[in-house]
Design a protein around this motif. Structure first.
Motif, PDB file in Angstrom:
ATOM      1  N   GLY A 173      57.438  55.430 -36.272  1.00  0.00           N
ATOM      2  CA  GLY A 173      56.817  54.519 -35.888  1.00  0.00           C
ATOM      3  C   GLY A 173      56.942  53.248 -35.691  1.00  0.00           C
ATOM      4  N   VAL A 179      58.217  50.430 -37.574  1.00  0.00           N
ATOM      5  CA  VAL A 179      60.000  49.651 -37.960  1.00  0.00           C
ATOM      6  C   VAL A 179      60.588  51.145 -37.786  1.00  0.00           C
ATOM      7  CG1 VAL A 179      61.486  50.500 -39.892  1.00  0.00           C
ATOM      8  CG2 VAL A 179      58.597  49.328 -40.628  1.00  0.00           C
ATOM      9  N   GLY A 180      60.181  52.503 -37.628  1.00  0.00           N
ATOM     10  CA  GLY A 180      61.394  53.538 -36.950  1.00  0.00           C
ATOM     11  C   GLY A 180      61.529  53.224 -35.442  1.00  0.00           C
ATOM     12  N   HIS A 204      61.251  62.129 -35.754  1.00  0.00           N
ATOM     13  CA  HIS A 204      60.493  63.739 -36.177  1.00  0.00           C
ATOM     14  C   HIS A 204      59.393  62.784 -36.277  1.00  0.00           C
ATOM     15  CE1 HIS A 204      58.559  66.617 -37.894  1.00  0.00           C
ATOM     16  NE2 HIS A 204      58.309  66.239 -38.938  1.00  0.00           N
ATOM     17  N   LEU A 213      54.096  56.983 -46.969  1.00  0.00           N
ATOM     18  CA  LEU A 213      54.451  57.807 -48.532  1.00  0.00           C
ATOM     19  C   LEU A 213      52.801  58.146 -48.673  1.00  0.00           C
ATOM     20  CD1 LEU A 213      55.040  58.855 -51.106  1.00  0.00           C
ATOM     21  CD2 LEU A 213      54.758  57.250 -52.603  1.00  0.00           C
ATOM     22  N   ILE A 231      59.526  65.025 -49.403  1.00  0.00           N
ATOM     23  CA  ILE A 231      59.534  65.451 -48.758  1.00  0.00           C
ATOM     24  C   ILE A 231      60.998  65.639 -48.667  1.00  0.00           C
ATOM     25  CG2 ILE A 231      59.923  63.642 -46.646  1.00  0.00           C
ATOM     26  CD1 ILE A 231      58.398  65.628 -44.858  1.00  0.00           C
ATOM     27  N   ASP A 288      66.508  51.332 -50.454  1.00  0.00           N
ATOM     28  CA  ASP A 288      65.708  50.257 -50.721  1.00  0.00           C
ATOM     29  C   ASP A 288      65.113  50.256 -51.033  1.00  0.00           C
ATOM     30  OD1 ASP A 288      65.279  47.476 -50.374  1.00  0.00           O
ATOM     31  OD2 ASP A 288      63.971  47.928 -48.966  1.00  0.00           O
TER      32      ASP A 288
HETATM   33  N1  LIG Z   1      61.677  48.472 -47.838  1.00  0.00           N
HETATM   34  C1  LIG Z   1      60.894  47.721 -47.000  1.00  0.00           C
HETATM   35  O1  LIG Z   1      60.406  46.318 -47.611  1.00  0.00           O
HETATM   36  C2  LIG Z   1      59.768  48.009 -46.207  1.00  0.00           C
HETATM   37  C3  LIG Z   1      59.274  47.217 -44.980  1.00  0.00           C
HETATM   38  C4  LIG Z   1      57.913  47.380 -43.969  1.00  0.00           C
HETATM   39  C5  LIG Z   1      57.663  48.765 -44.157  1.00  0.00           C
HETATM   40  N2  LIG Z   1      58.308  49.771 -45.252  1.00  0.00           N
HETATM   41  C6  LIG Z   1      57.251  50.709 -45.378  1.00  0.00           C
HETATM   42  O2  LIG Z   1      58.237  51.884 -44.128  1.00  0.00           O
HETATM   43  C7  LIG Z   1      57.399  52.432 -43.816  1.00  0.00           C
HETATM   44  C8  LIG Z   1      57.304  52.819 -42.147  1.00  0.00           C
HETATM   45  O3  LIG Z   1      56.097  51.371 -41.892  1.00  0.00           O
HETATM   46  P1  LIG Z   1      55.663  51.253 -40.863  1.00  0.00           P
HETATM   47  O4  LIG Z   1      55.673  49.641 -40.620  1.00  0.00           O
HETATM   48  O5  LIG Z   1      56.686  51.528 -39.381  1.00  0.00           O
HETATM   49  O6  LIG Z   1      53.940  51.944 -40.646  1.00  0.00           O
HETATM   50  P2  LIG Z   1      53.711  52.725 -39.145  1.00  0.00           P
HETATM   51  O7  LIG Z   1      52.775  53.107 -40.375  1.00  0.00           O
HETATM   52  O8  LIG Z   1      54.010  52.481 -37.959  1.00  0.00           O
HETATM   53  O9  LIG Z   1      54.334  54.213 -38.956  1.00  0.00           O
HETATM   54  C9  LIG Z   1      55.026  55.289 -40.180  1.00  0.00           C
HETATM   55  C10 LIG Z   1      55.080  56.791 -39.059  1.00  0.00           C
HETATM   56  O10 LIG Z   1      55.189  57.936 -40.035  1.00  0.00           O
HETATM   57  C11 LIG Z   1      54.457  58.872 -39.304  1.00  0.00           C
HETATM   58  N3  LIG Z   1      54.487  59.953 -39.951  1.00  0.00           N
HETATM   59  C12 LIG Z   1      53.270  60.427 -41.058  1.00  0.00           C
HETATM   60  N4  LIG Z   1      53.233  61.364 -41.870  1.00  0.00           N
HETATM   61  C13 LIG Z   1      54.224  61.651 -41.409  1.00  0.00           C
HETATM   62  C14 LIG Z   1      55.468  62.524 -41.619  1.00  0.00           C
HETATM   63  N5  LIG Z   1      55.334  64.047 -42.191  1.00  0.00           N
HETATM   64  N6  LIG Z   1      56.279  63.152 -41.194  1.00  0.00           N
HETATM   65  C15 LIG Z   1      57.179  62.128 -40.535  1.00  0.00           C
HETATM   66  N7  LIG Z   1      56.359  60.910 -39.621  1.00  0.00           N
HETATM   67  C16 LIG Z   1      54.802  60.885 -40.148  1.00  0.00           C
HETATM   68  C17 LIG Z   1      53.657  57.951 -38.822  1.00  0.00           C
HETATM   69  O11 LIG Z   1      52.808  59.169 -37.701  1.00  0.00           O
HETATM   70  C18 LIG Z   1      53.950  56.632 -38.143  1.00  0.00           C
HETATM   71  O12 LIG Z   1      54.521  57.031 -36.364  1.00  0.00           O
HETATM   72  C19 LIG Z   1      56.299  52.899 -44.675  1.00  0.00           C
HETATM   73  O13 LIG Z   1      56.294  53.566 -45.735  1.00  0.00           O
HETATM   74  C20 LIG Z   1      56.457  51.277 -45.327  1.00  0.00           C
HETATM   75  O14 LIG Z   1      55.635  51.101 -46.264  1.00  0.00           O
HETATM   76  C21 LIG Z   1      59.009  49.353 -45.741  1.00  0.00           C
END
Ligand SMILES: NC(=O)c1ccc[n+]([C@@H]2O[C@H](COP(=O)([O-])OP(=O)(O)OC[C@H]3O[C@@H](n4cnc5c(N)ncnc54)[C@H](O)[C@@H]3O)[C@@H](O)[C@H]2O)c1
Ligand SMILES: O=C(O)[C@H](O)COP(=O)(O)O
Length: 599
Positions: A205, A207-208, A225, A260, A267, A311
């Motif tokens: 998504g 961040v990824g 993935h 989550l 997972i 983290d």
């Molecule tokens: N550590 C931190 O301070 C911090 C900061 C920002 C975001 N986050 C966390 O990072 C994560 C991602 O944030 P984001 O903004 O990129 O969210 P996002 O919604 O843009 O991306 C999440 C991605 O995960 C995918 N996904 C859902 N289920 C899945 C699965 N079973 N297998 C693989 N991929 C799957 C979704 O399709 C989506 O593309 C979230 O959990 C968010 O809470 C943490």
């Protein structure tokens, strides 16, 4: 658009007799925006009175530290109560005095909080991305909108992921600690190189994909993935989307970036660690709960996982004696992914704007539990939203008894291509119109589908593609209620359902069909429907009964099968006629049946 018409769009909830519930009234002459908004309180007898208008401010509780710019934005519109570190009990007590709540990841917004709010809490703002600390089902059931700040901390989280990746590969944290302890262990802290290694990004998504972009810049081979990610987005940055198993088995480094959810909880577990390359290194800046932490300790001890940089943790803060935290091959940070000055200012502004917008009754672009409707779509749909609610209201009042409504069919006639017409808003307003007159529940866009489902009300939608140019989004909306009897038999269509149909004319919603009869009456004020055999003088007779009581007739229209055959007369009235007048109308000899319908 009639100045008198108004509609509740987002924030209404019915309270118990003693508690307060708020209703955002949006005067239909204004856009769905700021002007014309007043917040009203409804007593249990449905009498409305203004509790605060533009000069009486709502209260926003900020339960975790929020950037100054966001606080300032909130203060322009609301009373802001910054109370950090509240216990769950204290939060439950305070919440009944608040219209909005803003949290980060450290506050659990549980069902108890919604229940304790007594219907007053209208919006929860999550100053960040992850909403796993908010009970979304409970929020929806209570008609409370949840908004987040989905974009402002993306880069910060990605940078932290890369920081952990590189720090882990070169043992930075461990080496730093040993130097500070007076040691000089150059052989112990030999690292591994990143260039040419395979990084599996799990969750592609926001961040990824930023992590992937940066890792490519470090010369890594990046695979990802994500079952829901579009392949072209991955291709555009040179990343191959692979299956879960392929990602596990081919990665030298795994970086977790999925939310989550029940599907992602633990997972990474004993079974999945066993599939990984021996010596794999893992970074987690997503959520602690996606890893089975006890299994990770086992995998670290067994050398399957060479190192982990974390983290986030299942329980935050983790216990001091946690084997995972204490493991020499683990680098840990205290949920710092979003914690840069820039990200925190951005998140604060993003969430404050969303919360203020929501309190003003605007639909939010960052709504988590309601449809996100772009502003231009909303403005175009505005008169149809009013039409939809009024048709629902009319249809249900035609049912004898009312509560047996289970099966409703809504038909939209439109020249727009099916994917160019978003009907979620219309459906929600029809649901509102159908349920509110026969229940004690207030419906809004957040809880419409939930409430319908809970009441066993099935709403089927159908589109009829019309010829012609698609200038207006909808030509007509038809609401049919099946398997019920009507208190106005003429409202039953040839196919046996109660049927009402309406159109928007010059921006004003009109009722254009009742049963099989064509009528044309503007949907303002209230409506009297009479059925009779078509004959001269009927309009005059009814008109004079109303006139004697000084009830203003806004519209009259007669729909008939043929001259001097069965007809339905629709009369729009500005004021509510007295019972006596309605009785006199019913007593006019030619009138076979009549019904008074409140809009
Ligand atoms: N550590 C931190 O301070 C911090 C900061 C920002 C975001 N986050 C966390 O990072 C994560 C991602 O944030 P984001 O903004 O990129 O969210 P996002 O919604 O843009 O991306 C999440 C991605 O995960 C995918 N996904 C859902 N289920 C899945 C699965 N079973 N297998 C693989 N991929 C799957 C979704 O399709 C989506 O593309 C979230 O959990 C968010 O809470 C943490
Ligand atoms: O999901 C997020 O946005 C991050 O985990 C950040 O959480 P925080 O606001 O508590 O830092």
């Amino acid at each position: 658009m009639a100045a008198s018409a108004s509609s509740t769009i987002l924030f209404s909830s019915k309270s118990s007799r003693d508690s307060i519930s708020w209703k955002t009234q949006l005067a239909s002459t204004s856009a769905f925006g700021i002007s014309g908004v007043s917040l009203r309180r409804r007593s249990s007898s449905h009498r409305q009175f203004v509790v605060f208008s533009m000069d009486a401010k709502p209260t926003v509780l900020v339960a975790e530290k929020l950037g100054e710019a966001g606080l300032n934005l909130l203060k322009e519109f609301a009373n802001v109560d910054c109370s950090y570190n509240l216990s769950p009990e204290e939060l439950c007590t305070k919440i009944s005095l608040c219209d909005a709540l803003i949290v980060r990841s450290g506050t659990k917004v549980s069902r108890e909080i919604f229940e304790s709010s007594g219907g007053r809490l209208k919006v929860v703002g999550r100053a960040g991305v992850g909403i796993d600390n908010v009970d979304l089902a409970a929020a929806t059931e209570h008609g409370c909108l949840v908004v987040n700040a989905p974009t402002a901390n993306t880069v910060a989280a990605a940078e932290h992921g890369i920081a952990l990746l590189t720090a882990m590969a070169r043992n930075i944290a461990q080496a730093d600690a040993s130097v500070k302890a007076g040691k000089w262990l150059r052989n112990k802290y030999v690292g591994v190189s990143l260039v040419g290694k395979t990084l599996a990004v799990m969750g592609f998504g926001k961040v990824g994909s930023e992590v992937a972009r940066r890792a490519k810049g470090l010369g890594m081979h990046v695979i990802a993935h994500d079952p829901y990610a579009p392949a072209d987005r991955a291709r555009a940055i040179g990343v191959e989307l692979v299956s879960f198993d392929e990602a596990l088995t081919s990665a030298d480094f795994i970086s977790l970036h999925m939310p989550l959810t029940p599907a992602t909880k633990k997972i990474l577990n004993d079974e999945t660690f066993a599939k990984m390359k021996k010596g794999v290194r893992i970074v987690n800046v997503a959520r602690g709960g996606v890893i089975d932490e006890e299994a990770l300790v086992r995998a670290l001890d067994a050398g399957i996982v060479a190192q982990a940089a974390l983290d986030v943790f299942t329980v935050e803060p983790p216990p001091k004696d946690s084997k995972l935290i204490q493991h020499e091959n683990v680098t840990a940070t205290p949920h710092l992914g979003a914690s840069t000055m820039e990200a925190q200012e951005g998140v604060a502004i993003e969430v404050a704007e969303a919360v203020v917008g929501a309190l003003k009754g605007e639909l939010s672009a960052t709504a988590v539990n309601a449809p996100m409707v772009p502003a231009e779509v909303l403005s175009e749909l505005k008169p149809y939203v009013v039409l939809a609610e009024k048709l629902g209201r009319l249809a249900v009042q035609l049912v004898a008894g009312g509560s047996g409504v289970k099966s409703v069919k809504v038909t939209y006639g439109s020249a727009r291509a099916p994917d160019d017409l978003d009907t979620r808003l219309l459906r929600a307003m029809i649901t509102k119109g159908l349920i509110e007159p026969i229940s004690s529940v207030f419906i809004n866009l957040v809880n419409a589908d939930f409430t319908a489902k809970q009441r066993g009300l099935r709403i089927a939608e159908e589109r009829i593609l019309l010829d012609g140019s698609p200038e207006s989004p909808v030509e007509f909306i038809q609401v049919q209620i099946a398997n019920v009897e009507s208190k106005f038999a003429s409202a039953i269509s040839d196919s046996g359902e109660i049927r009402v149909e309406g159109r928007v004319k010059d921006g004003v919603p009109h009722l254009t069909k009742v049963g099989s009869f064509e009528v044309d009456v503007s949907l303002e004020g209230s409506i009297i429907l009479c059925s009779q055999v078509d004959q001269p003088g009927m309009i005059g007779k009814v008109g004079s009964v109303l006139g004697e009581e000084n009830v203003n007739v806004s519209f009259m229209s007669v729909g008939r099968i043929a001259p001097r055959k069965q007809a339905v007369m629709a009369i729009g009235v500005d004021e509510q006629p007295s019972k006596e007048s309605l009785k006199r109308i019913g007593e006019i000899p030619a009138i076979q049946e009549f019904v008074y319908l409140k809009l």
